[in-house]
Design a protein around this motif. Structure first.
Motif, mmCIF file in Angstrom:
data_model
loop_
_atom_site.group_PDB
_atom_site.id
_atom_site.type_symbol
_atom_site.label_atom_id
_atom_site.label_comp_id
_atom_site.label_asym_id
_atom_site.label_seq_id
_atom_site.Cartn_x
_atom_site.Cartn_y
_atom_site.Cartn_z
ATOM 1 N N TYR A 284 0.594 -1.237 0.110
ATOM 2 C CA TYR A 284 0.083 0.008 0.216
ATOM 3 C C TYR A 284 0.635 0.886 -0.035
ATOM 4 C CZ TYR A 284 -2.877 -3.225 2.069
ATOM 5 O OH TYR A 284 -4.186 -4.316 2.120
ATOM 6 N N GLU A 287 -0.552 4.082 -2.304
ATOM 7 C CA GLU A 287 -1.777 3.775 -2.306
ATOM 8 C C GLU A 287 -2.194 5.664 -1.659
ATOM 9 O OE1 GLU A 287 -4.595 2.536 -3.175
ATOM 10 O OE2 GLU A 287 -3.517 1.299 -4.002
ATOM 11 N N PRO A 288 -3.502 6.605 -1.977
ATOM 12 C CA PRO A 288 -3.570 7.680 -1.393
ATOM 13 C C PRO A 288 -3.333 8.167 0.228
ATOM 14 C CG PRO A 288 -5.060 7.703 -3.225
ATOM 15 C CD PRO A 288 -4.453 6.801 -3.229
ATOM 16 N N TRP A 289 -4.402 6.608 0.523
ATOM 17 C CA TRP A 289 -4.975 6.986 2.197
ATOM 18 C C TRP A 289 -3.657 6.064 2.892
ATOM 19 C CZ3 TRP A 289 -4.760 1.579 2.854
ATOM 20 C CH2 TRP A 289 -4.958 0.699 1.451
ATOM 21 N N ASP A 292 -2.512 7.972 6.452
ATOM 22 C CA ASP A 292 -3.579 8.186 6.802
ATOM 23 C C ASP A 292 -4.319 6.893 8.276
ATOM 24 O OD1 ASP A 292 -3.927 10.979 6.458
ATOM 25 O OD2 ASP A 292 -5.735 10.436 4.928
ATOM 26 N N ALA A 293 -3.269 5.884 7.047
ATOM 27 C CA ALA A 293 -3.755 3.858 7.678
ATOM 28 C C ALA A 293 -2.693 4.482 8.525
ATOM 29 C CB ALA A 293 -3.995 3.113 6.359
#
Length: 317
Positions: A284, A287-289, A292-293
């Motif tokens: 990930y 991944e753009p998130w 935050d994750a």
């Protein structure tokens, strides 16, 4: 030679020259020598006519309180406070006294506070014989020392009232100072009591019954001070142990906090270190998130660890 003499006749004390004192025939002549040097020793052996063993005892460098009977007289060594700044290893100065009927020789290396009190007794007409003079020395020394011993106890009381983990170093210095002083005083007061008790029991007509009672009272006072100093020494040792325990508890508490912080950040450091590697194919990573994750996972882990410590009561032990 630094010396002064008093002729005492009928209770009246008059200062005279040392040379006159040796030929005087009155109730009492007190000769005080305020230094110990070769001139003093030569004068004691020569004009004063004292035996060598008495001169050696009067001018010895290292002394401790004691009392010895020699012929018709007695040698007495006492310790009291000096006007000079005391040495850290020797807080009390000595006065050596040789007494026979009609004559008293006293020798000091340092100016003794008690000598001034004895002079006042002589000039006031309260000294009539050698027993009175020795009693005046013993009483003046114990009277002068008593407030100092009481002050040591008061200082220790203050330290006990101020007991605080945040003042450990300051209190330990104060307690150590009190303990050293108590040990130094007790080192001389215990044998001083024995010396005075022995003097009070010596045979001889130059010591009257009233003199023996006053000397016994001074010995009892010295015994009481020695017991007080022993109590202060034991209390100081207990206080030192208590302060060491407080310091250890303080260190343990700080170590616990550091350990908890390390435990909270240990898994977070692993995750951030893992995703901080400069290698390809991290899960990930593109991944753009993802950021935050990862922040959410780290926050969840941190809160979970803290809650675990709270349930285990780590923050209160």
């Amino acid at each position: 030679m630094d010396a002064y003499c008093y002729r005492i006749a009928g209770g009246d004390g008059t200062r005279i020259d040392p040379a006159e004192a040796l030929a005087d025939r009155c109730d009492l002549v007190w000769i005080h020598l305020a230094q110990i040097d070769q001139e003093t020793q030569d004068w004691l052996r020569g004009p004063a006519g004292l035996d060598d063993y008495i001169v050696d005892a009067l001018t010895a460098t290292e002394t401790r309180p004691r009392c010895e009977a020699f012929g018709d007289g007695a040698f007495l060594n006492l310790r009291g406070r000096s006007k000079e700044e005391p040495d850290s290893s020797d807080l009390l100065a000595s006065v050596r006294i040789w007494a026979v009927k009609g004559r008293v020789f006293s020798v000091t290396r340092k100016p003794l506070i008690a000598v001034g009190a004895v002079k006042q007794e002589v000039t006031a007409g309260r000294i009539r014989d050698p027993g009175d003079l020795i009693t005046a020395f013993a009483t003046a020394i114990t009277t002068d020392l008593d407030p100092d011993v009481a002050e040591l106890g008061d200082q220790l009381d203050d330290c006990e009232e101020q007991l605080d983990a945040n003042r450990v170093f300051e209190l330990r210095r104060n307690v150590s100072r009190v303990r050293v002083a108590a040990i130094a005083y007790r080192r001389f007061l215990s044998p001083q009591r024995s010396a005075l008790e022995k003097l009070a029991a010596l045979p001889g007509d130059w010591l009257g019954d009233d003199d023996r009672l006053h000397i016994a009272a001074a010995a009892d006072r010295a015994a009481r001070m020695a017991e007080e100093l022993e109590s202060i020494r034991e209390r100081s040792a207990l206080m030192h142990e208590t302060l060491s325990d407080l310091r250890a508890e303080q260190i343990d508490g700080r170590t616990l906090i550091i350990s908890i912080v390390a435990m909270v950040f240990l898994p977070l450091t692993f995750i951030t270190g893992l995703y901080g590697m400069n290698v390809a194919h991290l899960p990930y990573a593109q991944e753009p998130w993802a950021f935050d994750a990862i922040m959410g996972v780290c926050t969840t882990i941190a809160v979970g660890v803290v809650l675990y410590f709270v349930r285990r009561h780590w923050f209160t032990h």
